[in-house]
Each structure stands twice: as structure tokens, then as C-alpha cells.
Scaffold this motif. Structure first.
Motif, PDB file in Angstrom:
ATOM      1  N   GLU A 257       0.829  -1.209   0.000  1.00 21.04           N
ATOM      2  CA  GLU A 257       0.000   0.000   0.000  1.00 21.04           C
ATOM      3  C   GLU A 257       0.860   1.253   0.000  1.00 21.04           C
ATOM      4  O   GLU A 257       0.566   2.222  -0.719  1.00 21.04           O
ATOM      5  CB  GLU A 257      -0.916  -0.007   1.229  1.00 21.04           C
ATOM      6  CG  GLU A 257      -2.015  -1.071   1.163  1.00 21.04           C
ATOM      7  CD  GLU A 257      -2.712  -1.248   2.497  1.00 21.04           C
ATOM      8  OE1 GLU A 257      -2.357  -0.514   3.458  1.00 21.04           O
ATOM      9  OE2 GLU A 257      -3.588  -2.132   2.589  1.00 21.04           O
ATOM     10  N   ARG A 258       1.929   1.263   0.788  1.00 15.37           N
ATOM     11  CA  ARG A 258       2.792   2.445   0.874  1.00 15.37           C
ATOM     12  C   ARG A 258       3.481   2.718  -0.465  1.00 15.37           C
ATOM     13  O   ARG A 258       3.580   3.856  -0.911  1.00 15.37           O
ATOM     14  CB  ARG A 258       3.846   2.251   1.969  1.00 15.37           C
ATOM     15  CG  ARG A 258       3.282   2.201   3.372  1.00 15.37           C
ATOM     16  CD  ARG A 258       2.881   3.562   3.857  1.00 15.37           C
ATOM     17  NE  ARG A 258       2.314   3.493   5.212  1.00 15.37           N
ATOM     18  CZ  ARG A 258       1.761   4.505   5.832  1.00 15.37           C
ATOM     19  NH1 ARG A 258       1.711   5.697   5.241  1.00 15.37           N
ATOM     20  NH2 ARG A 258       1.265   4.377   7.030  1.00 15.37           N
ATOM     21  N   GLN A 260       2.466   1.693  -3.435  1.00 19.20           N
ATOM     22  CA  GLN A 260       1.455   2.020  -4.440  1.00 19.20           C
ATOM     23  C   GLN A 260       1.023   3.481  -4.355  1.00 19.20           C
ATOM     24  O   GLN A 260       0.867   4.154  -5.371  1.00 19.20           O
ATOM     25  CB  GLN A 260       0.242   1.113  -4.267  1.00 19.20           C
ATOM     26  CG  GLN A 260      -0.857   1.364  -5.293  1.00 19.20           C
ATOM     27  CD  GLN A 260      -2.011   0.398  -5.132  1.00 19.20           C
ATOM     28  OE1 GLN A 260      -2.012  -0.450  -4.247  1.00 19.20           O
ATOM     29  NE2 GLN A 260      -3.015   0.507  -5.999  1.00 19.20           N
ATOM     30  N   THR A 261       0.844   3.969  -3.143  1.00 23.20           N
ATOM     31  CA  THR A 261       0.380   5.348  -2.957  1.00 23.20           C
ATOM     32  C   THR A 261       1.519   6.351  -2.898  1.00 23.20           C
ATOM     33  O   THR A 261       1.284   7.559  -2.960  1.00 23.20           O
ATOM     34  CB  THR A 261      -0.441   5.462  -1.664  1.00 23.20           C
ATOM     35  OG1 THR A 261       0.385   5.098  -0.534  1.00 23.20           O
ATOM     36  CG2 THR A 261      -1.659   4.547  -1.714  1.00 23.20           C
ATOM     37  N   THR A 263       3.297   6.881  -0.317  1.00 19.58           N
ATOM     38  CA  THR A 263       3.283   7.465   1.030  1.00 19.58           C
ATOM     39  C   THR A 263       4.489   6.964   1.809  1.00 19.58           C
ATOM     40  O   THR A 263       4.750   5.757   1.837  1.00 19.58           O
ATOM     41  CB  THR A 263       2.004   7.066   1.779  1.00 19.58           C
ATOM     42  OG1 THR A 263       0.877   7.399   0.970  1.00 19.58           O
ATOM     43  CG2 THR A 263       1.916   7.783   3.119  1.00 19.58           C
TER      44      THR A 263
END
Length: 305
Positions: A257-258, A260-261, A263
Motif C-alpha cells: 500500500e505504501r 502504491q500510494t 506514502t
């Protein structure tokens, strides 16, 4: 260089005599112990030494205000790469796939260790204040060359260890399945194997997200299969393995998730809440994923003793 820690290899069952297979495992484990002992300290040394330079390739100018030497590798980290490695390299039978990269890894570490010690004495004495930075520039090229040689040897060593471990686990899985079916031992080893593949994919600075998602799905499917096969019911150590696997699944999802975004990873408070004095790894980082995999491998190893 991504620091992927490889778990210790083990033979199937207990070995009562020093067979060729057992000696091969001992040899590989000595190589792994050296690899794990000095890999991170050298990465830390490199980061400490180059972190204050505007251009690490060009090196110090002598006008910097925040100057730090490379530090030293503590003796207890360096010890596994000394006598134990010499003994392992001399052990028969020879391993044509591991011995050469292990020898190069040890030699590059010894060379780098000596260069680091010389440079760090210079920085500890603050001689750069007396020579207008001439020594800083003089030490820089040998340091960078030695770091580069070590990192290249480490990549080759890591690849050889990973192949050795993959081959060993595949052989063990086939033997266990043939003898016992898909038993607790089979599922334990399969979960660790799938988890390691996932960890490797997520170790890169820019991981292959499609490949990581596919491998995460395979890891989750293996966990569900073990649950469906009702292995380990009532076994406390198996419960520890499952909890470690769940933590790896969570940290892998955070990492994906990190990335991909885009962040940045965040600081979690789990270890602080548990009263630990050790800082936890950043959530969503490759280091957090590797730490969770290492916990899984450790829990798995405990179930075999």
C-alpha cells in the motif's frame, strides 16, 4: 544493496553422524552467519560515512561542518567471518555453488574492515582539522572502492545463498510430502518458503507490485490451506508460527500500500506499547517486512527442535 537476511538452513530430521549432507548444512550455515553478522553494520557504516557529503561519489571537499568517519565493525559482528568462515571454507565436501562467493565475500569484508579502521582512526583523531582535509580526500577513494567491492560480493553471496536455500527447501518439501503427506512439517516449511519469496519481492526500493501481490495471494492461500487441513490443532508452537505468518501478511500489505500510494512509511508504536526499549521498524518499510519474516523463520525453526 538490499539487506535480505537468509534464515538458517536445516537438514530433514536429526542427524546422528557427520554425513556429507550434514556437513554441507554446517558449511552453509557458517556462511549465512557471517553474511548476517556484518551485512547491516557495513550498510550502517556506509550511510554514516557518506551521509554528510553533498556528493558521495565526488567525496568530501574539506569544507563540511558535520564530519563523521565510517565507524568500526564491532568484534562480535566480525567474529563469524573469521575462524568459523575459514573452517567452513575448508570443510569437505566442497560446495561449487557457495564456496567461491563465500570466499570472495570474506575477502572483501577483510579488505574493507582494514580500510575502515584506518580511515576511522583519522576521523576519530580529527586530523582533518590539521591538514585542511587532505587526508579526507586521500581516504575517500580507497573507502569507496572497498565498499563497492563488498557490496558486489554481498549481492553475489545473497543470490547463491537464496538458491541454496530454495533448492534445499524444495527437496525437503518433496521428501516430507512423500513420507507424511501434507503434514504439519510440510505446511510449516511451505509457509516459510512462500513468506521468504514474498519478502524478497518487497525488499527492493521499487518492488514489482504485481509480482508482490501475486506472491501475497499465494502466501495467504497457503495459510488458508494449512487451516483447512486442520494441522497443528492444540500445538502451542504452531500457534506461534501462525501468529508470525499473520504479522508478515500484515506488514507485506502495508508495504504494498505504501509503495502504491507513494506514502512514506510511518512510525508505529507496537514495541513501545509492549514496553520494549528497541525502536520498531517503520510501518510499510522493507525492513518491517524483513523483520516479520525473520520472526516467522525463527518460530518455524523452534518447532523443529
Amino acid at each position: 544493496m538490499a539487506a535480505v537476511v537468509v534464515g538458517l538452513l536445516g537438514a530433514c530430521g536429526k542427524v546422528d553422524s557427520p554425513t556429507a549432507e550434514a556437513r554441507g548444512v554446517q558449511k552453509a550455515n557458517a556462511y549465512i552467519a557471517c553474511f548476517n553478522a556484518v551485512g547491516q553494520p557495513i550498510l550502517d557504516s556506509f550511510a554514516q560515512y557518506t551521509g554528510w557529503m553533498q556528493d558521495a561519489e565526488a567525496g568530501p571537499t574539506g569544507r563540511e561542518t558535520q564530519v563523521r568517519g565510517p565507524g568500526t565493525v564491532l568484534a562480535h559482528h566480525a567474529k563469524p567471518c573469521a575462524a568459523p568462515m575459514v573452517a567452513a571454507l575448508a570443510m569437505v565436501p566442497a560446495d561449487p555453488h557457495l564456496d567461491a562467493p563465500a570466499r570472495a565475500y570474506q575477502a572483501s569484508f577483510e579488505d574493507l574492515y582494514g580500510v575502515i579502521e584506518q580511515a576511522d582512526r583519522y576521523y576519530q583523531r580529527e586530523d582533518y582539522r590539521q591538514d585542511n582535509g587532505v587526508g579526507m580526500r586521500g581516504h575517500h577513494a580507497p573507502l569507496m572502492q572497498a565498499y563497492g567491492a563488498f557490496f558486489a560480493a554481498a549481492r553475489a553471496m545473497n543470490a547463491a545463498l537464496e538458491k541454496r536455500e530454495d533448492d534445499s527447501r524444495m527437496a525437503q518439501l518433496k521428501a516430507i510430502e512423500a513420507a507424511e503427506g501434507r503434514s504439519l512439517a510440510y505446511h510449516r516449511l511451505r509457509i516459510v518458503s512462500e513468506g521468504q519469496q514474498l519478502t524478497r519481492l518487497l525488499a527492493a526500493d521499487a518492488p514489482d507490485l504485481d509480482g508482490a501481490r501475486t506472491q501475497l495471494t499465494a502466501f495467504q492461500a497457503q495459510l488458508r490451506q494449512a487451516q483447512d487441513d486442520t494441522v497443528g490443532n492444540g500445538d502451542a508452537m504452531w500457534g506461534q508460527v501462525v501468529r508470525a505468518a499473520d504479522a508478515l501478511e500484515r506488514d507485506a500489505q502495508r508495504r504494498i500500500e505504501r509503495v502504491q500510494t507513494g506514502t512514506p512509511p510511518t512510525r508505529g508504536g507496537q514495541r513501545v506499547m509492549q514496553g520494549s526499549s528497541q525502536p520498531d521498524n517503520l510501518q510499510g518499510s522493507a525492513e518491517a517486512v524483513m523483520a516479520s519474516y525473520n520472526d516467522l523463520a525463527e518460530m518455524s525453526n523452534r518447532t523443529t527442535h
